[in-house]
Design an enzyme around this catalytic site. Sequence first.
Site, short mmCIF file in Angstrom:
data_model
loop_
_atom_site.label_atom_id
_atom_site.label_comp_id
_atom_site.label_asym_id
_atom_site.label_seq_id
_atom_site.Cartn_x
_atom_site.Cartn_y
_atom_site.Cartn_z
N SER A 1 1.05 -0.84 0.07
CA SER A 1 -0.62 -0.28 -0.31
C SER A 1 0.72 1.28 0.04
CB SER A 1 -0.78 -0.22 0.99
OG SER A 1 -1.75 -1.41 0.89
N ASP B 1 8.74 11.38 -9.11
CA ASP B 1 8.49 10.65 -7.80
C ASP B 1 9.45 9.16 -8.25
OD1 ASP B 1 8.08 9.51 -5.57
OD2 ASP B 1 6.00 8.53 -6.22
#
Length: 673
Positions: free
Chosen positions: A528, A656
């Site tokens: 996650s 990112d």
Amino acid sequence: MPDQDKKLKSTEKATDKKPHGICMRDYSDLKRLQSLLNVQSSNQQLPGIHFESGQTSVTRAWQNVKSNEQKPHGQWQESTEAVELEKFSVTYKNERNFSKHPKHKLFQEVFTALVKNRLTCREWVNQAPSIHFLRVLICLRLLIRDPCYQEMLHSLGGIENLAQYMETVANGYLDYGEEQHYVDKLVNMTYIFQKLAAVKDQREWVIASGAHKTLVNLLSARDSNVLLGTLLALTSLAESPECREKISELIIVENLLVILHEYDLLSKRLTAELLRLLCAESQVKEQVKMYEGVPVLLSLLHSDHIKLLWSIVWILVQVCEDPETSAEIRIWGGIKQLLHILQGERNLVSDRSSVGTLSSANAAGRIQHIHLSDDLSPDEMQENTFSLQAACCAAITELALNETNAYQVVQANGIYTIAKLILPNKERNTEKANLLQCYAFRALRFLFSTERNRHIFKRLFPTDLFEIFIDIGHYVRDISAYEELVSKLNLLKEDELKQIAESIESMNQSKAPTKHIGNYAILEHLGSGAFGSVYKVRKHNGQNLLAMKEVNLHNPAFGKDKKDRDSSVKNIVSELTIIKEQLYHPNVVRYYRTFLENDRLYIVMELIEGVPLGEHFHSLKQKQQQFTEERIWHIFIQLCLALRYLHKQKRIVHRDLTPNNVMLGDKDKVTIS
């Protein structure tokens, strides 16, 4: 000759009293043989294989034998001594304790004469017929079964002479063909050396004689009995570290791999056990790598014989200490094969044969009648199975030191398969079962040491057991460190064990998917992040595994109201569509599809077999290892190529790029996700 007559008479006087309980005929036969053997030179007419070293003498001896084979049978009359030797070998073929026999003094004198006046007498050996010398070897083989006679052979200097003669016969056999007299002699001589090597303190005698060099050469023998005798002798020698070291100095692995690839089951079994012992030496492991032995070894994991499988798996445990070999085992499918054995779904067979029983049967010509797949009792079969499963856990443990290997173990349902082995079973053999539990716990602990796997274990054990599991530490090989964990587990109450069993069962990736999204079955939750979760999925009616990212559109990052969120999602889908259609680079993840369902955005992409670079940094630190400069450059160049492709050619900015978004795969292949 007067001197010889005197010697015969003096010997007869020394043993002229017949011991009690012995029939006159046997006593007379032994006395007659003793008298004949005390004649120190042979009057035989037949030419023998000359006891000389070098190619010329072997060639000459071979030509003499071939030419004499064509003479009429009348010229091949056997001597009285040869007849008596054959009679001895028939009469005492089942005797083993000669030193405790009522006729022990006569046996001792016969043995001494065989060694001093035949085996170590070059004049006799050079003149004796081949069949005559074979009978001498057979008698020596029978007597040598008594340990006392093995020591006598050494003290009389017989081992060195036997080693030299075996070298000469082996050269003739390997150079000129499988003549039966060569085969018979080599079978008897390899048996004698196996018997000598079966005793720890006697192995140095064999090595000092140089016999191990001839035995290694005989691994290319085509006759199955010669090969089996050779393998049995070398296996007994390899039990000692000093002997292994000497054997490993020779080129041996190439022939062993040929046998493992092409020969019958028994030859493969003995070869695998010999190679298992020898792999303790670094030179042998290097030879396995040099001669590309991994595919051959892995092909034998399909066998159904437990003893062969056990030896092969322990070879893999030793060779996978080398990082390149460890990766090669994974590439050739070794991890999945080991897990398949651990699942226990195969019908395996075994037997009770040992090196000693096989050696005796081979020398006596009974090897074909040995049952190599006996029906063992359930307890014996269970013990053998436990030993094999423990070996497979040991192999998984060593392979898991490589992060990509550890990842494949997890992906192949390995944690579930191994975890089932820790559960106690009252019907199992306690000692073997506890040891298997220790090996299984160690494999799980090594897998836990890889950071990305740790979340899986949090739901596996109760808190107190999990604390002991953690306290063992990362990458601890000492198997005794896991005994406390096994003891604690086995003392748990029935309901607590049932809860652990249910937790293990919930990890089974092979069970039917409990959830579907769109046209995809959810197989496993991979992780996650800030924007959602990632799952391992399989398309309905498909075979390939994929990764699917689930993005929660109610995240504030997408906007404060529905209008802003819809605009953001539209832009993301548009960007992903462009990326999916345009990005084709080996170091950039592939995107396949995007779709919306229940206020969530789903992105289907390539499932990367590897570990994040960030996790790899952490893992190296725990193992007290460092990146080599070569590895750093290899990874850095791939990153540069991927970013150049995105920035310059596709005009795309990642925005990112972190170590956790850089995946390291096989051979440090970089994939930016």
